[in-house]
Write an enzyme that holds these catalytic residues in place. Structure first.
Site, mmCIF file in Angstrom:
data_model
loop_
_atom_site.group_PDB
_atom_site.id
_atom_site.type_symbol
_atom_site.label_atom_id
_atom_site.label_comp_id
_atom_site.label_asym_id
_atom_site.label_seq_id
_atom_site.Cartn_x
_atom_site.Cartn_y
_atom_site.Cartn_z
ATOM 1 N N PHE A 56 31.587 45.074 -3.452
ATOM 2 C CA PHE A 56 31.447 45.802 -2.181
ATOM 3 C C PHE A 56 32.740 46.513 -1.789
ATOM 4 C CE2 PHE A 56 32.442 41.385 -1.742
ATOM 5 C CZ PHE A 56 33.484 41.330 -0.836
ATOM 6 N N TYR A 57 33.674 46.612 -2.720
ATOM 7 C CA TYR A 57 34.897 47.376 -2.461
ATOM 8 C C TYR A 57 34.618 48.847 -2.761
ATOM 9 C CZ TYR A 57 37.497 42.940 -2.326
ATOM 10 O OH TYR A 57 37.964 41.685 -2.004
ATOM 11 N N GLY A 58 33.806 49.436 -1.909
ATOM 12 C CA GLY A 58 33.353 50.798 -2.115
ATOM 13 C C GLY A 58 31.845 50.816 -2.249
#
Length: 329
Positions: A56-58
């Site tokens: 979920f980093y982006g």
């Protein structure tokens, strides 16, 4: 005070004294992959062999996974040198944990599909405890994935001592990840996270060891934070809290100046001295080189830091209110 060293192995593999957090390379977008891999390469070449990534980093099509695929496609020889930890089982759009067995399996399968064989997953962590799913249920699913050879091991993130014990009783985690810095010391509470992990011989990984930039010495006034910066939403950077926290950051800076090092280097050394592996992140090669430089604090320097911390209280919570329900669970 006791002087400890960070874990030397995680998931059965050797790790350096400092790790590397990949979050900022993709979370906010805008960094071409050919630029993003430069600090990654610098981190690895300077001993930061433990890498921490997130699904979920982006957005789904441009997060840590796609960047890692790009890196290891370019540098296949580095795959065996990196101990890769991936946080997942989390919906970035709703900011909600999804740690049911079905969601965990889907998250791991997604990671494997994107990585497409260029790198194995050494450690997989549900990013937060799912309030709808007992931790034992999540751990059972993770253990099945370990036995199936899809992940090397599992870890826990933002958990409390009781949850660590429940998980460990079923199957020992390879690591526990917690926010840990001179500004975030809750894990050191007696009988808490640090004590429990030491008792159970679980390696501890400390994210945000520079407290989102507070301990770099770069913030003196609110004007030092760019107008569109995410930190404006975080309590410790709000007016009132900001002015109080500057004083504590300046106390760290004073120790660093006398020592001939930077505030960041002193802050990272303090985390290491607690027996925790710090995973600072940076998008710039010079900052990576700064963060990976080996620095040791003397007893006098440690005492000076402790004295400053005892006289001042960090103002503001670690996260905005919308995230707090999933912390330390």
């Amino acid at each position: 005070m006791s002087r400890l060293t960070p874990p030397k192995t995680i998931a059965g593999k050797p790790v350096g004294p400092v790790g590397y957090g990949l979050m900022t390379l993709t979370l906010f977008g805008g960094i071409p992959y050919d630029e993003a891999i430069k600090p990654m390469k610098a981190a690895l070449e300077n001993g930061a062999t433990f890498w921490n990534a997130g699904t979920f980093y982006g957005p789904p099509n441009a997060n840590s996974l796609q960047l890692l695929k790009h890196y290891f496609t370019k540098y296949p020889e580095d795959a065996s040198r990196v101990v890769l930890s991936i946080k997942g089982a989390y919906d970035g759009a709703t900011q909600m944990p999804q740690a049911s067995p079905e969601h965990i399996r889907a998250s791991v399968d997604e990671c494997l599909a994107v990585l497409d064989g260029v790198k194995s997953i050494d450690l997989f962590e549900p990013a937060r405890i799912d309030p709808k799913v007992p931790v034992e249920t999540s751990v059972k699913a993770l253990v099945e994935l370990v036995k199936a050879g899809k992940i090397g091991s599992y870890g826990l993130s933002e958990v409390n001592a009781q949850t660590i014990r429940r998980a460990h009783a079923l199957y020992p985690p390879a690591a526990v990840e917690v926010e840990f810095s001179l500004f975030s010391r809750h894990a050191l509470d007696k009988g808490g996270i640090v004590d429990t992990c030491r008792e159970l011989s679980i390696p501890l990984v400390g994210y945000s060891p520079l407290d989102r930039g507070w301990l770099t010495g770069q913030f003196k006034t609110l004007d030092d934070i760019p107008k569109d910066d995410f930190r404006h939403f975080y309590p410790r950077f709000q007016p009132g809290n900001f002015e109080n926290n500057v004083k504590l950051a300046e106390a760290v800076e004073q120790v660093a100046k006398k020592k001939g090092n930077t505030s960041a280097q002193v802050a990272i050394a303090w985390v290491q001295q607690q027996g925790v592996l710090p995973i600072p992140g940076s998008t710039k090669v010079p900052r990576v080189l700064e963060n990976t430089k080996s620095v040791e604090l003397t007893e006098a320097e440690s005492a000076e830091l402790e004295n400053a911390l005892s006289k001042a209280t960090v103002s503001g919570a670690r996260y905005p209110e919308m995230f707090q329900a999933h912390l330390n669970q």
